[in-house]
Structure formats: structure tokens, C-alpha cells
Design a protein around this motif. Structure first.
Motif, short mmCIF file in Angstrom:
data_model
loop_
_atom_site.label_atom_id
_atom_site.label_comp_id
_atom_site.label_asym_id
_atom_site.label_seq_id
_atom_site.Cartn_x
_atom_site.Cartn_y
_atom_site.Cartn_z
N VAL A 207 -5.77 -0.54 11.93
CA VAL A 207 -4.83 -0.01 12.93
C VAL A 207 -3.54 -0.81 12.92
N LEU A 208 -3.65 -2.14 12.85
CA LEU A 208 -2.46 -2.99 12.82
C LEU A 208 -1.62 -2.73 11.58
N ALA A 209 -2.28 -2.62 10.43
CA ALA A 209 -1.55 -2.39 9.18
C ALA A 209 -0.78 -1.07 9.23
N CYS A 210 -1.40 -0.03 9.76
CA CYS A 210 -0.74 1.27 9.85
C CYS A 210 0.42 1.26 10.85
N SER A 211 0.23 0.57 11.98
CA SER A 211 1.26 0.55 13.02
C SER A 211 2.44 -0.35 12.66
N LEU A 212 2.19 -1.37 11.84
CA LEU A 212 3.25 -2.31 11.48
C LEU A 212 3.84 -2.04 10.10
N MET A 213 3.48 -0.92 9.52
CA MET A 213 3.97 -0.57 8.20
C MET A 213 5.50 -0.50 8.17
N PRO A 214 6.15 -1.06 7.13
CA PRO A 214 7.61 -1.02 7.06
C PRO A 214 8.15 0.41 7.12
N ALA A 215 9.28 0.58 7.79
CA ALA A 215 9.89 1.90 7.90
C ALA A 215 10.35 2.41 6.54
N SER A 216 10.73 1.49 5.66
CA SER A 216 11.16 1.86 4.31
C SER A 216 10.59 0.86 3.32
N TRP A 217 10.17 1.37 2.16
CA TRP A 217 9.60 0.50 1.12
C TRP A 217 10.63 0.13 0.07
N GLN A 218 11.86 0.62 0.22
CA GLN A 218 12.86 0.42 -0.83
C GLN A 218 13.29 -1.04 -0.96
N GLY A 219 13.23 -1.78 0.14
CA GLY A 219 13.68 -3.17 0.07
C GLY A 219 12.60 -4.14 -0.36
N ILE A 220 11.40 -3.64 -0.68
CA ILE A 220 10.30 -4.50 -1.08
C ILE A 220 10.35 -4.72 -2.58
N GLY A 221 10.51 -5.96 -2.99
CA GLY A 221 10.61 -6.26 -4.41
C GLY A 221 9.26 -6.35 -5.10
N GLY A 222 9.29 -6.34 -6.42
CA GLY A 222 8.07 -6.42 -7.21
C GLY A 222 7.25 -7.67 -6.96
N PRO A 223 7.87 -8.85 -6.88
CA PRO A 223 7.10 -10.07 -6.61
C PRO A 223 6.32 -10.00 -5.28
N ALA A 224 6.94 -9.40 -4.25
CA ALA A 224 6.26 -9.28 -2.96
C ALA A 224 5.03 -8.38 -3.08
N TRP A 225 5.15 -7.30 -3.84
CA TRP A 225 4.00 -6.41 -4.06
C TRP A 225 2.87 -7.14 -4.81
N LEU A 226 3.26 -7.91 -5.83
CA LEU A 226 2.26 -8.67 -6.57
C LEU A 226 1.56 -9.69 -5.66
N GLY A 227 2.36 -10.32 -4.77
CA GLY A 227 1.78 -11.26 -3.84
C GLY A 227 0.79 -10.61 -2.91
#
Length: 287
Positions: free
Chosen positions: A193-213
Motif C-alpha cells: 500500500v505504501l509503495a503504491c501510494s508513494l509512487m513517483p508522479a513521473s518516472w522520467q527523472g529516474i536515472g538508470g543507476p537508481a533503477w539498478l540500485g
């Protein structure tokens, strides 16, 4: 003998996996909110854990185990990931790894408190020395981080030590990977529930290293590492294989320096070695 060697091998793999947790978290919180990161990693690992438990048809834990599983979840599923994620917004992963030198000591202390053992006075003296070294280091190089970051890391070590001690006790009866899996499933509804409610409004600013982390801390730090770690503890013995945890700060500092290009100062290395020596001395007098 083969079982002991297998235990040390599994334990070493677990330590190597855990060594990448703080560097991976440091990369992830550059683009992800720390609370979302904590919830997302627990939710992903919890879903995988639920599938594993169903696939292998594991029996549900007893009602009396729920309290201990709750402490495991509080310590290693929620507490440590959240506190370190927030702390790493205020310090480098190399600095935070120095505090990991206290984790074996915290685990041993909670093992004493929860297990009803009566250690000798020397245990508490060396425990105090190790804690004093970390606190002294934090104050001596305070320009590298805020006081809040240091306090958050100390709190993270305490709750993680509690989670490790409770998990080690339960693993003797429930099995190693089953303990962390049930703890993840127990916390899954809230984390999802927390993950869904706190999901970023946009994924465009998320870089590749952050996804890998995020992928690393979700799959390896939260689940796969515990599979090897708890299996190693069960095969080779908690006291024996648990000593491998002392290698984690060195592996972590090496990763921080090579992958993140962070500065590993001489004071960091000296403090880490000194804390580990105190931990080894304290554990000698634990019984």
C-alpha cells in the motif's frame, strides 16, 4: 566437515551480497524518495517470498512465532532499510559503512538480551569501547555528514541487530530462508500500500543507476542475501559463521571506492579495524 565448509561458503556469499546494500541504497536515494524505496524493495521481495513459500508448500508459522517474526520485519525489512536510506541522504556510503562495524556487536548483544545469557564484565567493556570508537570517529570528522545522519545509522544498527538475533533464533526451527520470507510476507500488505501510494508522479527523472540500485536492494539485499546468510548460520553455527560479518565493512568500503568513486580515508579504515578488534574481543567473553 562438509557441512561446516558449506556453511562458511553460504555465509560468505551472504556477506558479499549485503556488502553492496549501502552503496546500492546510496545510488537509489539520489532519485527515489527513501520511504518509497523502503516500501518498494520490501513489496517486491515480499511478493517473491510469497511465491517461494507457496511453491515449496511451506507450513505456516505458529501463532506464537508472529511476535518474533514481527521483530525480524521491524528490524531488517523496515527499520534498517528506512533508516539507512534517510541517513545516506546526508553522508557517503563509505562513511556509513564504518557504522556497520558495530553490527556484529549489536547482534551479539541482542542475542545475550533475548537469549538470557550472562556475559562477563569484559564483554560489556569491549562493547563500550567499540561504540566509543564509532562515536569518536563521527565527531572527529563531522564535516563529512550531519549529526542526524550519524544518529540514524546508529539506530539502524540497533534495529538490524535485533532483527538478526530474532531471525537466527527462529531459523533453528523454521529454516533460514523461511524466516525472512515469512517476515516479508507479514509486512507485505502495509509495504505494498505504501509503495503504491508513494509512487513517483513521473518516472522520467529516474536515472538508470537508481533503477539498478532499487533492483539490487529488492532482490539481493532483501531476499537472496538472507537465503545464503541464514542457511550458512544453520549449517555452520551462528557463533562460527557469524564471524564472517566482520568482513562486511571491508567489502563495502572497497565497493564504495571502486563503483561510486567515494573517498575512503585512513581514519575510516583505522576506525573500522579498531571496532572489529573490539567486537572480536567482546564476543570472546560473551559466554
Amino acid at each position: 566437515m562438509d557441512k561446516l565448509v558449506s556453511g562458511w561458503g553460504n555465509g560468505l556469499l551472504g556477506v558479499l551480497i549485503f556488502s553492496g546494500s549501502l552503496p546500492a541504497t546510496r545510488v537509489a536515494v539520489a532519485d527515489f524518495d527513501p520511504v518509497f524505496l523502503t516500501a518498494a524493495r520490501a513489496a517486491v521481495a515480499g511478493l517473491l517470498a510469497a511465491m517461494l513459500l507457496l511453491a515449496f508448500r511451506q507450513k505456516r508459522p505458529r501463532r506464537g512465532d508472529l511476535g518474533a517474526l514481527g521483530l525480524v520485519a521491524l528490524g531488517v525489512v523496515v527499520g534498517f532499510p528506512l533508516l539507512t536510506a534517510i541517513a545516506l541522504q546526508h553522508m557517503t556510503s563509505a562513511r556509513s559503512i564504518v557504522f556497520i562495524g558495530l553490527l556484529p556487536l549489536a547482534t551479539a548483544m541482542f542475542g545475550v538480551l533475548r537469549g538470557g545469557e550472562r556475559p562477563r564484565l569484559a564483554f560489556w567493556l569491549f562493547s563500550a569501547m567499540g561504540s566509543a570508537l564509532v562515536v569518536g570517529f563521527a565527531f572527529s570528522v563531522g564535516a563529512d555528514a550531519t549529526t542526524s545522519g550519524d544518529l540514524l545509522m546508529l539506530a539502524a544498527i540497533l534495529v538490524c541487530g535485533l532483527g538478526y538475533a530474532e531471525g537466527a533464533k527462529l531459523s533453528r526451527r523454521l529454516g533460514g530462508w523461511q524466516v525472512i520470507s515469512w517476515a516479508l510476507v507479514l509486512s507485505l500488505p502495509v509495504m505494498l500500500v505504501l509503495a503504491c501510494s508513494l509512487m513517483p508522479a513521473s518516472w522520467q527523472g529516474i536515472g538508470g543507476p537508481a533503477w539498478l540500485g532499487l533492483v539490487y536492494v529488492s532482490l539481493f539485499s532483501m531476499l537472496i542475501g538472507f537465503v545464503f546468510w541464514y542457511r550458512g548460520l544453520a549449517q555452520g553455527g551462528i557463533a562460527s559463521v557469524g564471524q564472517l560479518q566482520l568482513l562486511q565493512p571491508f567489502f563495502g568500503l572497497a565497493l564504495a571506492a571502486t563503483l561510486l568513486h567515494e573517498t575512503v580515508s585512513l581514519s575510516m579504515l583505522v576506525t573500522t579495524v579498531a571496532v572489529i578488534l573490539c567486537v572480536l574481543a567482546a564476543r570472546r567473553f560473551a559466554n
